[in-house]
Enzyme design. Structure first.
Site, PDB file in Angstrom:
ATOM      1  N   CYS A   7      18.599  63.902  20.466  1.00  0.00           N
ATOM      2  CA  CYS A   7      18.392  62.532  19.959  1.00  0.00           C
ATOM      3  C   CYS A   7      17.228  62.494  18.987  1.00  0.00           C
ATOM      4  O   CYS A   7      17.277  61.788  17.985  1.00  0.00           O
ATOM      5  CB  CYS A   7      18.156  61.589  21.136  1.00  0.00           C
ATOM      6  SG  CYS A   7      16.801  62.113  22.200  1.00  0.00           S
TER       7      CYS A   7
ATOM      8  N   GLU B 191      17.648  54.764  26.741  1.00  0.00           N
ATOM      9  CA  GLU B 191      17.224  55.786  25.766  1.00  0.00           C
ATOM     10  C   GLU B 191      18.462  56.122  24.947  1.00  0.00           C
ATOM     11  O   GLU B 191      19.373  56.793  25.445  1.00  0.00           O
ATOM     12  CB  GLU B 191      16.694  57.031  26.488  1.00  0.00           C
ATOM     13  CG  GLU B 191      15.425  56.791  27.293  1.00  0.00           C
ATOM     14  CD  GLU B 191      14.196  56.542  26.440  1.00  0.00           C
ATOM     15  OE1 GLU B 191      14.281  56.693  25.208  1.00  0.00           O
ATOM     16  OE2 GLU B 191      13.157  56.184  27.016  1.00  0.00           O
TER      17      GLU B 191
HETATM   18  P1  NAD Z   1      27.687  58.474  25.854  1.00  0.00           P
HETATM   19  O1  NAD Z   1      27.108  57.126  25.619  1.00  0.00           O
HETATM   20  O2  NAD Z   1      29.087  58.726  25.455  1.00  0.00           O
HETATM   21  O3  NAD Z   1      27.621  58.841  27.402  1.00  0.00           O
HETATM   22  C1  NAD Z   1      26.397  58.884  28.113  1.00  0.00           C
HETATM   23  C2  NAD Z   1      26.685  58.609  29.578  1.00  0.00           C
HETATM   24  O4  NAD Z   1      27.093  57.251  29.727  1.00  0.00           O
HETATM   25  C3  NAD Z   1      27.781  59.445  30.193  1.00  0.00           C
HETATM   26  O5  NAD Z   1      27.439  59.777  31.513  1.00  0.00           O
HETATM   27  C4  NAD Z   1      28.986  58.497  30.171  1.00  0.00           C
HETATM   28  O6  NAD Z   1      29.952  58.814  31.139  1.00  0.00           O
HETATM   29  C5  NAD Z   1      28.322  57.171  30.449  1.00  0.00           C
HETATM   30  N1  NAD Z   1      29.003  55.987  29.953  1.00  0.00           N
HETATM   31  C6  NAD Z   1      29.834  55.858  28.881  1.00  0.00           C
HETATM   32  N2  NAD Z   1      30.215  54.574  28.723  1.00  0.00           N
HETATM   33  C7  NAD Z   1      29.583  53.874  29.691  1.00  0.00           C
HETATM   34  C8  NAD Z   1      29.569  52.478  30.049  1.00  0.00           C
HETATM   35  N3  NAD Z   1      30.264  51.550  29.379  1.00  0.00           N
HETATM   36  N4  NAD Z   1      28.800  52.101  31.102  1.00  0.00           N
HETATM   37  C9  NAD Z   1      28.066  53.007  31.776  1.00  0.00           C
HETATM   38  N5  NAD Z   1      28.062  54.331  31.514  1.00  0.00           N
HETATM   39  C10 NAD Z   1      28.816  54.755  30.470  1.00  0.00           C
HETATM   40  O7  NAD Z   1      26.652  59.483  25.164  1.00  0.00           O
HETATM   41  P2  NAD Z   1      26.805  61.077  25.023  1.00  0.00           P
HETATM   42  O8  NAD Z   1      27.823  61.332  23.958  1.00  0.00           O
HETATM   43  O9  NAD Z   1      26.952  61.674  26.379  1.00  0.00           O
HETATM   44  O10 NAD Z   1      25.344  61.468  24.506  1.00  0.00           O
HETATM   45  C11 NAD Z   1      24.997  61.535  23.167  1.00  0.00           C
HETATM   46  C12 NAD Z   1      24.149  60.342  22.794  1.00  0.00           C
HETATM   47  O11 NAD Z   1      23.007  60.270  23.663  1.00  0.00           O
HETATM   48  C13 NAD Z   1      23.576  60.458  21.390  1.00  0.00           C
HETATM   49  O12 NAD Z   1      23.686  59.216  20.743  1.00  0.00           O
HETATM   50  C14 NAD Z   1      22.115  60.800  21.640  1.00  0.00           C
HETATM   51  O13 NAD Z   1      21.253  60.438  20.594  1.00  0.00           O
HETATM   52  C15 NAD Z   1      21.834  60.054  22.896  1.00  0.00           C
HETATM   53  N6  NAD Z   1      20.661  60.594  23.575  1.00  0.00           N
HETATM   54  C16 NAD Z   1      19.497  59.867  23.580  1.00  0.00           C
HETATM   55  C17 NAD Z   1      18.351  60.367  24.187  1.00  0.00           C
HETATM   56  C18 NAD Z   1      17.077  59.574  24.212  1.00  0.00           C
HETATM   57  O14 NAD Z   1      16.204  59.900  25.017  1.00  0.00           O
HETATM   58  N7  NAD Z   1      16.896  58.568  23.373  1.00  0.00           N
HETATM   59  C19 NAD Z   1      18.389  61.626  24.792  1.00  0.00           C
HETATM   60  C20 NAD Z   1      19.584  62.335  24.766  1.00  0.00           C
HETATM   61  C21 NAD Z   1      20.718  61.808  24.165  1.00  0.00           C
END
Ligand code: NAD
Length: 465
Positions: free
Chosen positions: A271, A237
């Site tokens: 999001c 997501e």
């Molecule tokens: P992010 O990708 O920086 O981090 C999300 C999670 O992934 C964190 O727990 C982080 O530690 C982990 N992570 C980071 N790099 C990783 C890797 N290489 N492998 C595995 N895990 C890793 O995102 P964020 O800044 O925390 O969240 C914001 C983003 O999330 C926005 O783009 C938003 O649109 C999206 N989002 C999407 C939805 C949806 O349902 N589509 C819902 C909420 C947020």
């Protein structure tokens, strides 16, 4: 605050600071999961899965008991959520309630079982089987409800889970983990904490059989690459850059009031919220005037203070990003109609901001800004607006606003996103699939759709019955 592994608190040698975004001051410290603890969480999750996967009634009753325990501490969880994430306490309470209701809804769902060719010599029973150990990785904008959605779907499906919150917002999740110790069988749900490297280690771990990830497109692609070598099942997501199209027959005052409430909720860090607003030239100026007035009226402040409608951005980097995107847009010809300047003083505050004379090439339009700065784009022709709205690598959700039901329906049919809304936006009806097109994701969450993504089909053929 400790991690939960094998149904017990797991003390950690190393910790990192967690900040309160409303003050910029340190809120607490959170554990850093060690290699040994990760190995232990994986081992215990795999072992617990043997009994758990074969006992659907136990899974239902355990989910109910866990939900009840969370409900008993809902007030504490909401305060923790506001303190670490920044959203107003009322919104935090809504998120906690929503997360608990998601768990309860999963406890009432039945896994599908179809019987095929019942009149022939062979009967096929088509059911679902769990993937095994699921790695659940959570972002910082809705730390609790997203975690509960992933847990509910994975656990009902018969999987066991190793879950990791965002390093920015571990507190509410670790508190929920503590409440799982007395309510879920040991090992079925393990709550770890650490940085992005821990997320990466969870995905790569050989015990992990499926990954359910919510976060940015860049991290989602890294997860997909890492999962590919072992063909781990994936639910992604990811981000969105949602367009809203306001038709010429819309009521500017009413639409502005709705859009203001939607676009600035959770400080724009959603999001599936409005991130690009296409307004017909005939009502553009009036709508911008109404929207700017509404934005200026929003009370911004510490989410723990009564009456506050919008809190800070969740972290310093996100504040910097919004500041940069707005400054860049202004350099390129956009005009600030409301807000537009970060607050002085502590905390990561940025006011609700409306930008006019925005164009599709500006980064604040072409990229996901994820903050309280909304660009308004003028259009002359509805077909042109639809083309511009669809011209994105994202495809999460979208909306169209107006009066004539036929035109609304016609435009809605042409919007190329996983969810399309008419005269509303950022709505999720329980049980409906939530899934993005193109770079917005892979697979779906929500009700039974969430379970399907974390289970495989299983066919049982029976001859002679
Ligand atoms: P992010 O990708 O920086 O981090 C999300 C999670 O992934 C964190 O727990 C982080 O530690 C982990 N992570 C980071 N790099 C990783 C890797 N290489 N492998 C595995 N895990 C890793 O995102 P964020 O800044 O925390 O969240 C914001 C983003 O999330 C926005 O783009 C938003 O649109 C999206 N989002 C999407 C939805 C949806 O349902 N589509 C819902 C909420 C947020």
């Amino acid at each position: 605050m400790q991690q939960t592994i094998d149904g017990r608190a797991a003390p950690s040698e190393h910790c990192y600071p967690v900040f309160n975004p409303a003050t910029g001051a340190q809120l607490t410290t959170a554990p850093i999961c060690s290699d040994h603890q990760l190995a232990e969480a994986m081992r215990t999750a795999a072992q617990a899965g043997v009994a758990w996967s074969g006992n659907e009634p136990l899974r239902r009753s355990a989910l109910r008991t866990f939900a009840d325990a969370l409900a008993g501490d809902a007030g504490l969880l909401a305060e923790a959520l506001t303190s670490e994430q920044g959203k107003p306490l009322g919104e935090a309470r809504q998120e906690i309630t929503a997360g608990i209701e998601i768990l309860r809804a999963y406890a009432e769902l039945s896994l599908p079982l179809d019987v095929l060719a019942a009149d022939g010599p062979i009967t096929s029973q088509v059911g679902r089987q769990p993937c095994g150990v699921v790695a659940a990785i959570i972002p910082w904008n809705f730390p609790f409800s997203i975690a509960m959605s992933k847990l509910g779907a994975a656990l009902l499906g018969g999987n066991t889970v190793v879950l990791k919150p965002s390093p920015f917002t571990p507190v509410t999740t670790l508190l929920a983990g503590a409440l799982s110790r007395e309510t879920l069988p040991a090992g079925v749900a393990n709550f770890l904490s650490g940085g992005d490297d821990l997320g990466s280690a969870l995905v790569r771990h050989p015990t992990t059989r499926a990954v359910t990830f919510t976060g940015s497109v860049a991290s989602g692609k890294a997860v997909a690459r890492a999962a590919a070598s072992d063909l781990k099942r994936l639910v992604l997501e990811l981000g969105g850059n949602d367009a809203a199209i306001v038709l010429p027959d819309a009521d500017p005052a009413a639409v502005a009031a709705d859009l203001c409430a939607i676009a600035f909720r959770n400080c724009g860090q959603i999001c599936a919220t409005v991130k690009r607003l296409y307004v017909h030239a005939s009502i553009h100026d009036q709508l911008v005037g109404e929207l700017s007035w509404q934005a200026n009226c929003l009370k911004v402040g510490n989410g723990m203070t009564d009456g506050v409608q919008m809190g800070p951005l969740q972290n310093q980097a996100q504040l910097q990003r919004i500041t940069t995107l707005v400054a860049e847009a202004v350099d390129e010809g956009a005009v600030i109609a409301a807000g537009g300047r970060a607050h002085d003083g502590p905390g990561y505050f940025y006011p609700p901001t409306v930008l006019t004379r925005a164009t599709d090439g500006m980064r604040i339009v072409a990229e996901e800004q994820f903050g309280p700065a909304l660009p308004v784009l003028r259009y002359e022709d509805v077909d042109e607006a639809v083309t511009r709205a669809n011209n994105s690598t994202f495809g999460l959700t979208s909306s169209v606003w107006g009066t004539d039901p036929h035109t609304l329906r016609d435009v809605a049919e042409r919007l190329d996103t996983g969810v399309v809304n008419i005269n509303t936006h950022d709505v999720q009806i329980p049980g409906a699939p939530f899934s993005g097109r193109r770079w917005s994701g892979l697979g779906a969450e929500g009700g039974i759709h969430g379970v399907l993504g974390l289970t495989d089909a299983r066919v049982l053929n029976i001859a002679g019955q």
